[in-house]
Design an enzyme around this catalytic site. Structure first.
Site, PDB file in Angstrom:
ATOM      1  N   GLU A 172       0.912  -1.164   0.072  1.00  0.00           N
ATOM      2  CA  GLU A 172       0.038   0.118  -0.158  1.00  0.00           C
ATOM      3  C   GLU A 172       0.735   1.312  -0.046  1.00  0.00           C
ATOM      4  O   GLU A 172       0.433   2.241  -0.448  1.00  0.00           O
ATOM      5  CB  GLU A 172      -0.897  -0.042   1.014  1.00  0.00           C
ATOM      6  CG  GLU A 172      -2.216  -1.194   1.330  1.00  0.00           C
ATOM      7  CD  GLU A 172      -3.083  -0.950   0.117  1.00  0.00           C
ATOM      8  OE1 GLU A 172      -3.273   0.289  -0.295  1.00  0.00           O
ATOM      9  OE2 GLU A 172      -3.556  -1.817  -0.310  1.00  0.00           O
ATOM     10  N   SER A 447     -46.261 -23.413  44.339  1.00  0.00           N
ATOM     11  CA  SER A 447     -45.638 -24.261  45.539  1.00  0.00           C
ATOM     12  C   SER A 447     -44.223 -23.718  45.930  1.00  0.00           C
ATOM     13  O   SER A 447     -43.680 -24.154  46.907  1.00  0.00           O
ATOM     14  CB  SER A 447     -45.834 -25.681  45.342  1.00  0.00           C
ATOM     15  OG  SER A 447     -47.098 -25.944  45.616  1.00  0.00           O
TER      16      SER A 447
END
Length: 748
Positions: A172, A447
């Site tokens: 690059e 319960s």
């Protein structure tokens, strides 16, 4: 001509002045933005690191599954980190280096030896040293983005391999360390190289120009944008060092999409494509990532693998030509696969309901809005093994239990030792994003409330014990509206006198109501609130049968009180936070909690809840896991609208709820609906039996099976329960009666 020349000179001076002032403006604003607001980092969310310890319940297949999720590669040589090999009942692992919450650890090799469903030993390699603990690097669970919605994992330049830096600059920007932000020679050389290769092998723009374009400019192709880009690049190059610019580039560069999220930065890209930290990238992987930089959409390795391979191989040839890699490395790299086939959310665990809870917990922490500047690493208690167990239990059990497509489910797995949530399922489809029933579905608990009442009674040892006789006979009340409330047992029958232990184990309703009224509704309400309940609690007799509404997570915290020494603690998902550099910001240190019951009372309640599993509504767990391995309780609400079951061992609590969103009956009790889900989850997790050794001064005592009075230990007909120490009444016989002494016995 003189007039035109004068005009051009004036215009030139004016343009130059404008450019100077614009450059001064750019210098001021751009320098500040680049120094403080370069990019936004995301919060990287990790699961718990899998801790491998001798005698730990863990199957070899579970370890291999986690290694596959972590994208470890099976390798006969075990030469590189992130590899493993298996042979018989052993697995050898070469762990990757990782910055854990408590600090960084280097790569390390170990051998894990299994014995059935447990780890037998963990041995360090090659020195064959026995280890007490070894941690794997954690699974990446997901990301949470900041206000800008950008996703990245920040890495310092010192962590980026030199080969990656050299390759990027080779392709690059070869003159990066020699130009001032713009390079005319690079443009010319790139044009010549591209013509020679008949392909774009080099870029004309410098890395600084590319960075400026990505950070601050649009993609439009105009001379003004190009000029602006060049000027901004010159300013940044003048104000900041080359290494600062290069580090920013590596953290900003775009590497493609993962569904709706953008992959920014080399740190996240190496994780996404290879499941690795950037330090571990091979030459072939480095070449592939550099290849993507030119055009992440055009060079998408999952969509165009041949196209990407061609460019990767060209970059590998450049690397070999510039002597960055050897010929042997070059030839081997050409044979490597470009990238593994894409799987759904590769390298990450999908647990939307757990992630939603993590986000909610982060919001409650009120973190500063500036956290995105340095990023966050969020270390959670999420356990992929527990999550898979819970998900599989729901997806397999629900079709077997009911044909109702509307039947919904939630499962919570919590570790009561560390006060943490380790797995959440909030929908019958575990991947369904939306309403999280594990945290947000408020349902009556039935319960499940009964141990609260029994605990309040057993806290009064002078009045109540596990052998106290309760009355199981018809009962009715007139409500405030004038209606008659007449509770019934689930079987519609009444047993007359019944021992407290049997009433708890058999989940009898009438004795629970009578006992609840004796200890008092205000005491029950106060105890629920001390146990973390914040929802409204109705002060009515029906409260004794669970008319209060809780979420599955709240139920888990309520039973965490019974599992963990009678103390309440809120369960958390987040173990700690650091920034992306590893600087610690927060560590969750479980508190001792709020005392709700004294330890001796809790031991008596747990004795009864073990009885639920050993001989009561949870007997199915006894068949699978053995005597006293688990304690638990079932819950069923009116007309079978809700099915609950909670069970816990020495470490984990598993809570399961089944029901319908429209609150219609599902025709399942806690034992026939939720219990099979809990049983399936524990069968995959493994059980660590609780220590049932009674603490002093509690001890086993003999009681009359019908009268509940303490009798001599040598009586043939007796019931034995854990009890506070108290002497047998003088003259008490095996019939539970005090015998009158003869005159001879009274004398002697």
């Amino acid at each position: 001509m003189r007039y035109l020349l004068s005009l051009f000179i004036k215009l030139g001076i004016a343009a130059l002045v404008a450019v100077v002032f614009y450059a001064i403006y750019l210098d001021s604003s751009l320098t500040k933005r680049f120094a403080n607001e370069r990019y936004e980092a995301s919060a990287i969310v990790y699961a718990r690191p899998l801790s491998l310890q001798p005698l730990q319940p863990l199957r070899q297949a579970q370890l291999l599954t986690e290694l596959e999720q972590l994208r470890y590669r099976e390798s006969a040589s075990l030469s590189g980190s992130g590899t493993y090999r298996r042979s018989g009942n052993t697995v050898e692992i070469h762990r990757r280096p990782f910055d854990f919450l408590d600090g960084p650890q280097m790569a390390q090799k170990v051998r894990v030896v299994f014995d059935g469903g447990r780890i037998q030993r963990v041995v360090s390699l090659p020195d064959e040293r026995m280890l007490e603990e070894f941690k794997l690097d954690p699974l990446l669970l997901g990301q949470i983005t900041g206000d800008e919605g950008e996703d990245r994992l920040l890495v310092g330049l010192e962590r980026v391999p030199s080969l990656l830096i050299e390759t990027l600059l080779l392709v690059e920007d070869r003159d990066f360390y020699h130009h001032s932000g713009v390079s005319l020679s690079s443009i010319g050389r790139a044009a010549i190289a591209n013509l020679a290769a008949m392909d774009t092998v080099q870029g004309g723009s410098t890395l600084t120009q590319q960075l400026v374009k990505n950070l601050y400019l649009t993609r439009e192709r105009t001379l003004w944008r190009k000029a602006n880009e060049a000027l901004m690049a010159l300013i940044i190059d003048f104000r900041f060092s080359k290494n600062e610019i290069l580090e920013t580039y590596f953290n900003e560069i775009y590497f493609g999409q993962d569904g709706g999220r953008a992959i920014h930065g080399i740190g996240l890209a190496s994780r996404f494509y290879y499941g690795k930290q950037v330090e571990e990238l091979s030459p072939a992987e480095i070449a592939m990532l550099v290849a993507i930089v030119k055009g992440p959409s055009y060079y998408n390795p999952h969509r165009y693998p041949e196209r990407v391979k061609e460019r990767r191989d060209m970059i590998l040839q450049l690397m070999f030509g510039q002597q960055l890699i050897s010929q042997q490395t070059y030839l081997a790299a050409l044979e490597e696969r470009v990238v593994a086939p894409k799987v759904a959310r590769a390298g990450r665990a999908s647990a939307p309901h757990y992630m939603a809870q993590v986000k909610q917990e982060m919001d409650a922490m009120q973190l500063p809005k500036s956290w995105a500047k340095d990023g966050l690493r969020v270390f959670t208690y999420f356990d992929p093994i527990a999550q898979r167990a819970a998900e599989l239990s729901v997806t397999e059990q629900l079709p077997r239990l009911s044909k109702q497509a509307e039947l919904q489910a939630a499962v919570v797995v919590a570790n009561h030792q560390q006060g943490s949530l380790v797995a959440l399922v909030g929908d019958r489809d575990p991947q369904q994003v939306g309403f999280n029933r594990a945290t947000s579905a408020l349902r009556q608990i039935g319960s499940l409330i009964k141990p609260v009442t029994y605990g309040l009674a057993l806290a009064q040892p002078q009045q109540y014990s596990l052998a106290t006789v309760l009355e199981d006979a018809p009962l009715q009340f007139e409500t405030e509206t004038g209606q008659i409330w007449q509770p019934e047992n689930y079987d519609g029958e009444f047993r007359g006198n019944i021992l407290l232990y049997d009433a708890l184990v058999g989940s009898r309703n009438i004795p629970a109501v009578r006992l609840g009224l004796e200890v008092g509704l205000p005491a029950i309400i106060e105890t629920l609130q001390a146990s973390g309940v914040t929802t409204p609690i109705p002060k009515v007799p029906a409260l004794t049968l669970g008319s209060v509404e809780l979420s599955p997570v709240q139920v888990s915290e309520l039973y965490g009180v019974f599992a963990h020494y009678g103390r309440y603690r809120s369960f958390k998902t987040i173990a700690g936070l650091t920034n992306h550099s590893g600087v610690g910001l927060y560590v969750h240190r479980p508190s001792s909690g709020v005392s709700v019951y004294d330890p001796l009372t809790i031991e008596l309640v747990n004795y009864g809840l073990r009885g639920v599993v050993n001989e009561g509504t949870g007997r199915r767990l006894l068949q699978q896991f053995g005597q006293d391995a688990l304690a638990g309780k079932s819950g069923t609400t009116n007309d079978y609208r809700d099915s609950w079951f909670v069970a816990y061992d020495e470490h984990n609590i598993v809570t399961a709820w089944l029901g319908r969103d429209d609150n219609q009956p599902i025709h399942l009790t806690g034992a026939t609906g939720a219990l099979p889900v809990v049983a399936s989850t524990f069968s995959q997790l493994g059980v660590r039996p609780r220590d049932v050794t009674p603490p002093a001064p509690l001890e086993m005592r003999a009681f009359h099976p019908e009268k509940g009075v303490q009798i001599p230990m040598n009586c043939r007909s007796q019931r034995r329960f854990l009890s506070h120490p108290q002497p047998v009444a003088e003259g008490m016989n095996c019939a539970g009666e005090i015998e009158e002494k003869s005159w001879w016995q009274r004398i002697f």
